[in-house]
Motif scaffolding. Structure first.
Motif, PDB file in Angstrom:
ATOM      1  N   SER A 174      21.412  57.755 -13.322  1.00 57.85           N
ATOM      2  CA  SER A 174      21.485  57.759 -14.788  1.00 57.85           C
ATOM      3  C   SER A 174      20.459  58.726 -15.375  1.00 57.85           C
ATOM      4  O   SER A 174      20.786  59.525 -16.270  1.00 57.85           O
ATOM      5  CB  SER A 174      21.238  56.359 -15.335  1.00 57.85           C
ATOM      6  N   VAL A 175      19.233  58.671 -14.876  1.00 56.09           N
ATOM      7  CA  VAL A 175      18.186  59.587 -15.337  1.00 56.09           C
ATOM      8  C   VAL A 175      18.577  61.024 -15.019  1.00 56.09           C
ATOM      9  O   VAL A 175      18.465  61.917 -15.867  1.00 56.09           O
ATOM     10  CB  VAL A 175      16.826  59.219 -14.702  1.00 56.09           C
ATOM     11  N   LEU A 176      19.056  61.247 -13.806  1.00 61.32           N
ATOM     12  CA  LEU A 176      19.476  62.583 -13.398  1.00 61.32           C
ATOM     13  C   LEU A 176      20.610  63.101 -14.282  1.00 61.32           C
ATOM     14  O   LEU A 176      20.618  64.276 -14.668  1.00 61.32           O
ATOM     15  CB  LEU A 176      19.901  62.557 -11.925  1.00 61.32           C
ATOM     16  N   THR A 177      21.535  62.232 -14.626  1.00 56.82           N
ATOM     17  CA  THR A 177      22.635  62.619 -15.514  1.00 56.82           C
ATOM     18  C   THR A 177      22.101  63.133 -16.842  1.00 56.82           C
ATOM     19  O   THR A 177      22.543  64.173 -17.341  1.00 56.82           O
ATOM     20  CB  THR A 177      23.579  61.417 -15.751  1.00 56.82           C
ATOM     21  N   LEU A 178      21.166  62.421 -17.422  1.00 63.78           N
ATOM     22  CA  LEU A 178      20.614  62.818 -18.720  1.00 63.78           C
ATOM     23  C   LEU A 178      19.815  64.118 -18.628  1.00 63.78           C
ATOM     24  O   LEU A 178      19.943  64.999 -19.489  1.00 63.78           O
ATOM     25  CB  LEU A 178      19.743  61.692 -19.278  1.00 63.78           C
ATOM     26  N   VAL A 179      19.023  64.261 -17.575  1.00 59.80           N
ATOM     27  CA  VAL A 179      18.218  65.469 -17.400  1.00 59.80           C
ATOM     28  C   VAL A 179      19.118  66.688 -17.171  1.00 59.80           C
ATOM     29  O   VAL A 179      18.929  67.754 -17.782  1.00 59.80           O
ATOM     30  CB  VAL A 179      17.208  65.295 -16.243  1.00 59.80           C
ATOM     31  N   ILE A 180      20.098  66.532 -16.307  1.00 60.31           N
ATOM     32  CA  ILE A 180      21.011  67.642 -16.021  1.00 60.31           C
ATOM     33  C   ILE A 180      21.853  67.984 -17.252  1.00 60.31           C
ATOM     34  O   ILE A 180      22.102  69.163 -17.538  1.00 60.31           O
ATOM     35  CB  ILE A 180      21.900  67.312 -14.804  1.00 60.31           C
ATOM     36  N   GLY A 181      22.284  66.977 -17.991  1.00 58.46           N
ATOM     37  CA  GLY A 181      23.032  67.235 -19.224  1.00 58.46           C
ATOM     38  C   GLY A 181      22.213  68.046 -20.219  1.00 58.46           C
ATOM     39  O   GLY A 181      22.718  68.981 -20.844  1.00 58.46           O
ATOM     40  N   ALA A 182      20.927  67.704 -20.339  1.00 55.30           N
ATOM     41  CA  ALA A 182      20.047  68.460 -21.230  1.00 55.30           C
ATOM     42  C   ALA A 182      19.857  69.887 -20.717  1.00 55.30           C
ATOM     43  O   ALA A 182      19.869  70.842 -21.508  1.00 55.30           O
ATOM     44  CB  ALA A 182      18.700  67.750 -21.354  1.00 55.30           C
ATOM     45  N   GLY A 183      19.715  70.040 -19.403  1.00 60.23           N
ATOM     46  CA  GLY A 183      19.557  71.379 -18.833  1.00 60.23           C
ATOM     47  C   GLY A 183      20.779  72.247 -19.077  1.00 60.23           C
ATOM     48  O   GLY A 183      20.659  73.423 -19.441  1.00 60.23           O
ATOM     49  N   GLY A 184      21.952  71.672 -18.896  1.00 57.31           N
ATOM     50  CA  GLY A 184      23.178  72.424 -19.143  1.00 57.31           C
ATOM     51  C   GLY A 184      23.307  72.847 -20.591  1.00 57.31           C
ATOM     52  O   GLY A 184      23.696  73.986 -20.897  1.00 57.31           O
ATOM     53  N   THR A 185      22.964  71.948 -21.496  1.00 59.40           N
ATOM     54  CA  THR A 185      23.023  72.262 -22.923  1.00 59.40           C
ATOM     55  C   THR A 185      22.016  73.350 -23.280  1.00 59.40           C
ATOM     56  O   THR A 185      22.309  74.252 -24.076  1.00 59.40           O
ATOM     57  CB  THR A 185      22.763  70.993 -23.755  1.00 59.40           C
ATOM     58  N   PHE A 186      20.841  73.286 -22.669  1.00 56.82           N
ATOM     59  CA  PHE A 186      19.819  74.308 -22.903  1.00 56.82           C
ATOM     60  C   PHE A 186      20.330  75.688 -22.488  1.00 56.82           C
ATOM     61  O   PHE A 186      20.250  76.653 -23.258  1.00 56.82           O
ATOM     62  CB  PHE A 186      18.535  73.962 -22.146  1.00 56.82           C
TER      63      PHE A 186
END
Length: 107
Positions: free
Chosen positions: A32-44
């Motif tokens: 779950s944490v990884l999902t949120l971090v990766i989602g933010a990275g992709g958006t960045f």
């Protein structure tokens, strides 16, 4: 450089979907944490690509190519079926991406 940023964003998009699947509805903490971090990275990285690319083109490429990558990895990693309808959908995305490129709308 915007194409590099978009490529990185697409990789993040694929990883995001795979981690979201592995999180099992956000019931597994680290996925779950990884999902949120990766989602933010992709958006960045998408936002960096959109400095140069038209937003409609950049977003369409990000989601479309990300979806193709997710379908293909689903087949390879999870033994999901790849039938003619999925192949037709992938073909439509590829034709759309080529059409966007030929339109000159992608800087």
């Amino acid at each position: 450089m915007h194409w590099v940023f978009l490529g990185i964003a697409i990789v993040f998009e694929v990883a995001f979907a795979l981690c979201a699947n592995a999180s099992q509805g956000f019931t597994r903490l680290w996925y779950s944490v990884l999902t949120l971090v990766i989602g933010a990275g992709g958006t960045f990285f998408l936002s960096l690509a959109l400095v140069t690319l038209d937003v409609g083109v950049g977003y369409a490429l990000w989601t479309g190519l990300g979806a193709v990558g997710i379908v293909l990895l689903g087949v390879l990693l999870f033994q999901e079926r790849l039938d003619w309808r999925k192949l037709l959908g992938i073909g439509a995305v590829v034709v759309g991406v080529v059409g966007l490129q030929l339109s000159g709308a992608g800087a």
